[in-house]
Design a protein around this motif. Structure first.
Motif, PDB file in Angstrom:
ATOM      1  N   SER A   1      23.903  -1.200 -32.120  1.00 56.73           N
ATOM      2  CA  SER A   1      23.665  -2.637 -32.109  1.00 56.73           C
ATOM      3  C   SER A   1      23.062  -3.129 -30.799  1.00 56.73           C
ATOM      4  N   ALA A   2      23.031  -2.253 -29.791  1.00 60.23           N
ATOM      5  CA  ALA A   2      22.533  -2.643 -28.474  1.00 60.23           C
ATOM      6  C   ALA A   2      21.085  -2.246 -28.236  1.00 60.23           C
ATOM      7  N   VAL A   3      20.465  -1.537 -29.197  1.00 62.74           N
ATOM      8  CA  VAL A   3      19.113  -1.030 -28.977  1.00 62.74           C
ATOM      9  C   VAL A   3      18.185  -1.415 -30.128  1.00 62.74           C
ATOM     10  N   VAL A   4      16.877  -1.361 -29.843  1.00 57.19           N
ATOM     11  CA  VAL A   4      15.850  -1.475 -30.870  1.00 57.19           C
ATOM     12  C   VAL A   4      14.945  -0.251 -30.762  1.00 57.19           C
ATOM     13  N   ALA A   5      14.347   0.144 -31.878  1.00 56.73           N
ATOM     14  CA  ALA A   5      13.446   1.300 -31.890  1.00 56.73           C
ATOM     15  C   ALA A   5      12.019   0.846 -31.588  1.00 56.73           C
ATOM     16  N   VAL A   6      11.271   1.719 -30.929  1.00 56.09           N
ATOM     17  CA  VAL A   6       9.923   1.375 -30.470  1.00 56.09           C
ATOM     18  C   VAL A   6       8.984   2.564 -30.688  1.00 56.09           C
ATOM     19  N   PRO A   7       7.822   2.366 -31.348  1.00 55.00           N
ATOM     20  CA  PRO A   7       6.836   3.439 -31.424  1.00 55.00           C
ATOM     21  C   PRO A   7       6.103   3.575 -30.087  1.00 55.00           C
ATOM     22  N   ALA A   8       5.754   4.797 -29.717  1.00 51.48           N
ATOM     23  CA  ALA A   8       5.157   5.002 -28.397  1.00 51.48           C
ATOM     24  C   ALA A   8       4.340   6.281 -28.356  1.00 51.48           C
ATOM     25  N   PHE A   9       3.544   6.388 -27.314  1.00 51.26           N
ATOM     26  CA  PHE A   9       2.923   7.644 -26.898  1.00 51.26           C
ATOM     27  C   PHE A   9       3.511   8.036 -25.553  1.00 51.26           C
ATOM     28  N   GLU A  10       3.866   9.300 -25.385  1.00 53.09           N
ATOM     29  CA  GLU A  10       4.120   9.821 -24.055  1.00 53.09           C
ATOM     30  C   GLU A  10       2.857  10.526 -23.589  1.00 53.09           C
ATOM     31  N   TYR A  11       2.448  10.239 -22.362  1.00 55.38           N
ATOM     32  CA  TYR A  11       1.317  10.959 -21.782  1.00 55.38           C
ATOM     33  C   TYR A  11       1.822  11.813 -20.627  1.00 55.38           C
ATOM     34  N   LEU A  12       1.273  13.014 -20.537  1.00 52.95           N
ATOM     35  CA  LEU A  12       1.750  13.979 -19.554  1.00 52.95           C
ATOM     36  C   LEU A  12       0.987  13.881 -18.251  1.00 52.95           C
TER      37      LEU A  12
ATOM     38  N   LYS B   1      10.531  27.839 -18.933  1.00 54.52           N
ATOM     39  CA  LYS B   1      11.771  27.299 -18.393  1.00 54.52           C
ATOM     40  C   LYS B   1      11.776  27.370 -16.871  1.00 54.52           C
ATOM     41  N   ASP B   2      10.608  27.271 -16.294  1.00 51.83           N
ATOM     42  CA  ASP B   2      10.490  27.307 -14.850  1.00 51.83           C
ATOM     43  C   ASP B   2      11.175  26.082 -14.245  1.00 51.83           C
ATOM     44  N   PRO B   3      12.049  26.252 -13.237  1.00 49.01           N
ATOM     45  CA  PRO B   3      12.726  25.097 -12.625  1.00 49.01           C
ATOM     46  C   PRO B   3      11.759  24.056 -12.080  1.00 49.01           C
ATOM     47  N   GLN B   4      10.547  24.484 -11.697  1.00 53.01           N
ATOM     48  CA  GLN B   4       9.570  23.532 -11.176  1.00 53.01           C
ATOM     49  C   GLN B   4       9.151  22.506 -12.225  1.00 53.01           C
ATOM     50  N   ILE B   5       9.202  22.896 -13.512  1.00 52.92           N
ATOM     51  CA  ILE B   5       8.881  21.952 -14.578  1.00 52.92           C
ATOM     52  C   ILE B   5       9.855  20.787 -14.542  1.00 52.92           C
ATOM     53  N   TYR B   6      11.143  21.078 -14.348  1.00 45.51           N
ATOM     54  CA  TYR B   6      12.140  20.020 -14.298  1.00 45.51           C
ATOM     55  C   TYR B   6      11.996  19.207 -13.017  1.00 45.51           C
ATOM     56  N   ALA B   7      11.667  19.871 -11.927  1.00 51.48           N
ATOM     57  CA  ALA B   7      11.433  19.166 -10.680  1.00 51.48           C
ATOM     58  C   ALA B   7      10.210  18.263 -10.773  1.00 51.48           C
ATOM     59  N   ASP B   8       9.289  18.609 -11.645  1.00 50.23           N
ATOM     60  CA  ASP B   8       8.060  17.836 -11.845  1.00 50.23           C
ATOM     61  C   ASP B   8       8.234  16.798 -12.960  1.00 50.23           C
ATOM     62  N   ASN B   9       9.473  16.312 -13.125  1.00 47.58           N
ATOM     63  CA  ASN B   9       9.784  15.273 -14.106  1.00 47.58           C
ATOM     64  C   ASN B   9       9.393  15.684 -15.511  1.00 47.58           C
ATOM     65  N   THR B  10       9.549  16.976 -15.826  1.00 49.25           N
ATOM     66  CA  THR B  10       9.206  17.571 -17.120  1.00 49.25           C
ATOM     67  C   THR B  10       7.782  17.248 -17.541  1.00 49.25           C
ATOM     68  N   LEU B  11       6.888  17.118 -16.563  1.00 47.57           N
ATOM     69  CA  LEU B  11       5.466  16.836 -16.800  1.00 47.57           C
ATOM     70  C   LEU B  11       5.234  15.490 -17.485  1.00 47.57           C
ATOM     71  N   SER B  12       6.156  14.570 -17.329  1.00 39.61           N
ATOM     72  CA  SER B  12       5.981  13.246 -17.939  1.00 39.61           C
ATOM     73  C   SER B  12       5.271  12.303 -16.982  1.00 39.61           C
ATOM     74  N   GLY B  13       4.201  11.674 -17.482  1.00 36.20           N
ATOM     75  CA  GLY B  13       3.524  10.650 -16.693  1.00 36.20           C
ATOM     76  C   GLY B  13       4.055   9.270 -17.003  1.00 36.20           C
ATOM     77  N   GLY B  14       4.372   9.039 -18.286  1.00 34.18           N
ATOM     78  CA  GLY B  14       4.878   7.740 -18.697  1.00 34.18           C
ATOM     79  C   GLY B  14       4.658   7.529 -20.181  1.00 34.18           C
ATOM     80  N   PHE B  15       4.734   6.272 -20.602  1.00 36.33           N
ATOM     81  CA  PHE B  15       4.675   5.939 -22.022  1.00 36.33           C
ATOM     82  C   PHE B  15       3.806   4.712 -22.259  1.00 36.33           C
ATOM     83  N   VAL B  16       3.070   4.739 -23.373  1.00 34.55           N
ATOM     84  CA  VAL B  16       2.413   3.552 -23.906  1.00 34.55           C
ATOM     85  C   VAL B  16       3.284   3.079 -25.067  1.00 34.55           C
TER      86      VAL B  16
END
Length: 203
Positions: free
Chosen positions: A67-78, A93-108
């Motif tokens: 009841s506290a959330v709404v669903a949203v369609p999006a794109f994740e860009y790396l 599973k290289d630890p650097q991937i996690y250190a690199d924010n799992t290759l996430s740039g953000g979302f539209v």
């Protein structure tokens, strides 16, 4: 910080983690080189908190979270904070991937659907097109079937940390997987019965 990517094991060797979301772009906004240096993108179903879910000892119930959330369609860009060649480590599973924010740039992010609980995510069709040409057509392909499961678990893990604040997004993995798009191509994802999100690469 504008939210969290929530990862929990749906494979035996995948670790739990929360990756912060720093960049959120409105629907239709082009992806620019100041927020990404890769041309990898994927449609996702996100959830946005409509009120605070603060830290507390008592677990949040399913109904409290839903009841506290709404669903949203999006794109994740790396994106990568290393050289673009570092993307060759994607899927490892290289630890650097996690250190690199799992290759996430953000979302539209598209328009929220407050009536998302009436949707059947197991049967939802998601069609992604580049300049009108279908490049992905998936039905019910989310890794954990119902993406809200990750939100319910995630909020209850975050309650022992900083909690979730109103307006923050919670990402849930992609039902389709990564797609590669060239500069200037109109990228559109149609979530059947749910919504539409679109963007392009400006570089």
């Amino acid at each position: 910080m504008q939210g969290y990517k929530c990862y929990f094991p749906f494979k035996a060797t995948q670790p739990n983690l929360f990756a912060p979301i720093f960049n959120v772009l409105p629907n239709g906004t082009p992806i620019t080189p100041d927020v990404a240096n890769l041309h990898l993108i994927e449609p996702e179903i996100l959830f946005r908190a409509e009120r605070d879910l603060p830290p507390r000892e008592e677990p949040y119930s399913y109904e409290e979270v839903a009841s506290a959330v709404v669903a949203v369609p999006a794109f994740e860009y790396l994106a990568t904070r290393f050289s673009a060649d570092f993307a060759s480590l994607l899927g490892q599973k290289d630890p650097q991937i996690y250190a690199d924010n799992t290759l996430s740039g953000g979302f539209v992010v598209g328009d929220a659907d407050p009536n998302w609980r009436a949707l059947d995510f197991l049967k939802m069709r998601i069609v992604t097109t580049f300049d009108g040409k279908i490049v992905s057509d998936e039905t019910g392909g989310h890794p954990v079937k119902d993406p809200f499961i990750l939100i319910f678990v995630g909020v209850n893990l975050l309650r022992s940390l900083q909690g979730v604040k109103k307006g923050q997004l919670l990402a849930t993995l992609s039902p389709t997987g990564l797609l590669t798009a060239e500069k200037g191509v109109e990228i559109v994802a149609e979530f059947e019965g749910f919504g539409r999100v679109e963007t392009s690469y400006a570089f």
